[in-house]
Design a protein around this motif. Structure first.
Motif, PDB file in Angstrom:
ATOM      1  N   HIS A  23      54.867  45.429  15.670  1.00 25.46           N
ATOM      2  CA  HIS A  23      56.015  46.225  14.523  1.00 25.46           C
ATOM      3  C   HIS A  23      56.959  45.291  14.239  1.00 25.46           C
ATOM      4  CE1 HIS A  23      52.864  48.847  13.621  1.00 25.46           C
ATOM      5  NE2 HIS A  23      52.273  49.201  14.859  1.00 25.46           N
ATOM      6  N   TRP A  24      57.639  44.979  15.610  1.00 24.84           N
ATOM      7  CA  TRP A  24      58.812  44.598  14.733  1.00 24.84           C
ATOM      8  C   TRP A  24      59.192  43.096  14.062  1.00 24.84           C
ATOM      9  CZ3 TRP A  24      61.843  40.220  17.917  1.00 24.84           C
ATOM     10  CH2 TRP A  24      62.843  40.574  17.720  1.00 24.84           C
ATOM     11  N   PRO A  25      60.151  43.461  13.284  1.00 29.42           N
ATOM     12  CA  PRO A  25      59.586  42.271  12.183  1.00 29.42           C
ATOM     13  C   PRO A  25      59.818  40.752  12.369  1.00 29.42           C
ATOM     14  CG  PRO A  25      60.657  44.011  11.256  1.00 29.42           C
ATOM     15  CD  PRO A  25      60.617  44.580  12.281  1.00 29.42           C
ATOM     16  N   GLN A  26      60.101  40.879  13.837  1.00 26.23           N
ATOM     17  CA  GLN A  26      60.038  38.951  14.445  1.00 26.23           C
ATOM     18  C   GLN A  26      59.667  39.136  15.329  1.00 26.23           C
ATOM     19  OE1 GLN A  26      65.014  40.077  14.126  1.00 26.23           O
ATOM     20  NE2 GLN A  26      65.630  37.830  14.120  1.00 26.23           N
ATOM     21  N   SER A  27      59.120  39.931  15.651  1.00 25.27           N
ATOM     22  CA  SER A  27      58.247  39.341  16.679  1.00 25.27           C
ATOM     23  C   SER A  27      57.041  38.200  16.222  1.00 25.27           C
ATOM     24  CB  SER A  27      57.158  40.929  17.519  1.00 25.27           C
ATOM     25  OG  SER A  27      56.059  40.457  17.570  1.00 25.27           O
ATOM     26  N   PRO A  64      66.533  40.612  26.005  1.00 24.85           N
ATOM     27  CA  PRO A  64      65.546  40.927  25.031  1.00 24.85           C
ATOM     28  C   PRO A  64      65.351  42.284  25.851  1.00 24.85           C
ATOM     29  CG  PRO A  64      64.773  39.241  26.734  1.00 24.85           C
ATOM     30  CD  PRO A  64      65.727  39.066  27.145  1.00 24.85           C
ATOM     31  N   PRO A  65      63.918  43.226  24.792  1.00 21.10           N
ATOM     32  CA  PRO A  65      63.490  44.004  25.328  1.00 21.10           C
ATOM     33  C   PRO A  65      62.816  43.943  25.851  1.00 21.10           C
ATOM     34  CG  PRO A  65      63.316  43.840  23.272  1.00 21.10           C
ATOM     35  CD  PRO A  65      64.055  43.209  23.383  1.00 21.10           C
ATOM     36  N   ASN A  72      54.476  48.012  23.616  1.00 19.56           N
ATOM     37  CA  ASN A  72      53.397  47.369  22.530  1.00 19.56           C
ATOM     38  C   ASN A  72      54.200  47.628  21.386  1.00 19.56           C
ATOM     39  OD1 ASN A  72      50.983  46.823  22.609  1.00 19.56           O
ATOM     40  ND2 ASN A  72      49.897  49.330  21.689  1.00 19.56           N
ATOM     41  N   PHE A  73      54.666  49.260  20.627  1.00 14.55           N
ATOM     42  CA  PHE A  73      54.552  49.077  19.387  1.00 14.55           C
ATOM     43  C   PHE A  73      55.880  48.286  18.980  1.00 14.55           C
ATOM     44  CE2 PHE A  73      56.780  51.246  16.074  1.00 14.55           C
ATOM     45  CZ  PHE A  73      56.468  51.593  15.253  1.00 14.55           C
ATOM     46  N   HIS A  74      56.863  47.866  19.811  1.00 15.70           N
ATOM     47  CA  HIS A  74      57.866  46.831  19.548  1.00 15.70           C
ATOM     48  C   HIS A  74      57.396  45.431  19.017  1.00 15.70           C
ATOM     49  CE1 HIS A  74      61.089  43.955  20.134  1.00 15.70           C
ATOM     50  NE2 HIS A  74      61.602  44.595  19.204  1.00 15.70           N
ATOM     51  N   ASP A 129      44.755  41.183  16.800  1.00 21.70           N
ATOM     52  CA  ASP A 129      44.236  43.076  15.857  1.00 21.70           C
ATOM     53  C   ASP A 129      46.108  42.922  15.291  1.00 21.70           C
ATOM     54  OD1 ASP A 129      42.340  43.817  16.167  1.00 21.70           O
ATOM     55  OD2 ASP A 129      42.830  44.708  17.909  1.00 21.70           O
ATOM     56  N   VAL A 130      46.845  42.036  16.284  1.00 19.58           N
ATOM     57  CA  VAL A 130      47.918  42.586  15.578  1.00 19.58           C
ATOM     58  C   VAL A 130      48.217  41.736  14.143  1.00 19.58           C
ATOM     59  CG1 VAL A 130      50.464  42.272  15.316  1.00 19.58           C
ATOM     60  CG2 VAL A 130      49.820  42.072  17.572  1.00 19.58           C
TER      61      VAL A 130
END
Length: 280
Positions: free
Chosen positions: A193-197, A103-104, A188-190, A42-43
């Motif tokens: 949606h984080w560009p470098q994920s 990291p977060p 979950n959002f990070h 889904d990502v």
């Protein structure tokens, strides 16, 4: 028994009588890993990942899809709680790649208290996920069907490690304190949606089978493993072939009106990825 538990037990092919015991916890943990694949489809499609009980149940159980840690361990927490286990979610910082900075908190994992003993349960860490609960105890080597693990204290936190090529590799650092739904929503959002994920740049899937083998996918590349050794590899020749192989090898439900996925949609998505990139 509730309709929710009946549906979940059918999904993972659990035929026993659940009770609040370590045997039930181990059995459910292993069967969940074997039946419900870790995946980030889904990502990359892209779609929003919702963390309500209803959304997770409908996607992973009704639609026979998989998911990543926020969904997998969210579902497993609900299962254990309805059976009667004392369980709550924690958050961890993934350090598998030995990052230069901390990291977060982007990994959801479960803490189960049973007969005054605490256990870590985790059905959502991809290729290195636990396939059995491990005791929350310092520096004890603990065998699982898919490898050796240990926990090390880090101040008030804990670090989970696995044995890899005769060395210990850290996976994630856990915070044991209270966590809130907003924390899981943010993580979950990070992740999505984080560009470098890394979840945004590769299609990733994994199933751990009860015989000790596992199947991983990175983009078009399937790899079967057992005892840390590659036993078979397949590279899907194109996205349409991949669509069929995801259903065949990962049991992915493709036909659900909300959570299914078409060959056309997969073809558009996979055009961004390298057909020949190897997966592990």
């Amino acid at each position: 028994m509730t309709p929710f538990l009946d549906a979940y037990f059918a999904r993972i092919d659990f035929a026993g009588k659940p009770d609040v015991s370590i045997d039930t916890l181990r059995s459910l943990h292993a069967l969940h890993n074997a039946a419900i694949p870790f995946e980030n489809l889904d990502v990359v499609l892209p779609r929003e990942i919702e963390l309500t009980d209803e959304a997770i149940f409908n996607k992973l159980v009704v639609a026979r899809r998989g998911g990543y840690c926020f969904e997998q361990n969210g579902l497993f927490e609900r299962v254990l709680r309805e059976i009667g286990f004392n369980v709550r979610s924690l958050l961890g910082r993934v350090v598998l790649s030995n990052p230069a900075q901390m990291p977060p908190r982007t990994h959801r994992v479960l803490l189960v208290t049973l007969d005054d003993q605490q256990w870590l349960a985790d059905v959502g860490f991809g290729g290195q996920t636990l396939t059995a609960p491990v005791r929350l105890a310092a520096n004890i080597e603990q065998e699982t069907p898919h490898g050796l693990y240990r926990l090390q204290p880090a101040g008030t936190d804990w670090i989970l490690q696995f044995r890899h090529h005769e060395k210990w590799q850290s996976m994630y650092q856990l915070e044991i304190g209270p966590q809130y739904q907003a924390d899981f929503v943010m993580g979950n959002f990070h992740s999505a949606h984080w560009p470098q994920s890394h979840f945004r740049h590769h299609l990733l899937m994994c199933r751990h089978f009860t015989d000790g083998s596992k199947l991983t996918l990175t983009n078009f590349h399937f790899t079967w493993w057992k005892a840390g050794q590659v036993i078979k590899e397949i590279v899907a020749p194109d996205a349409r072939s991949l669509h069929g192989l995801l259903q065949e090898h990962f049991g992915q439900g493709a036909d659900h009106p909300q959570y299914g996925f078409s060959a056309d949609a997969l073809e558009v998505t996979m055009s961004r990825f390298n057909l020949h990139e190897e997966g592990r």
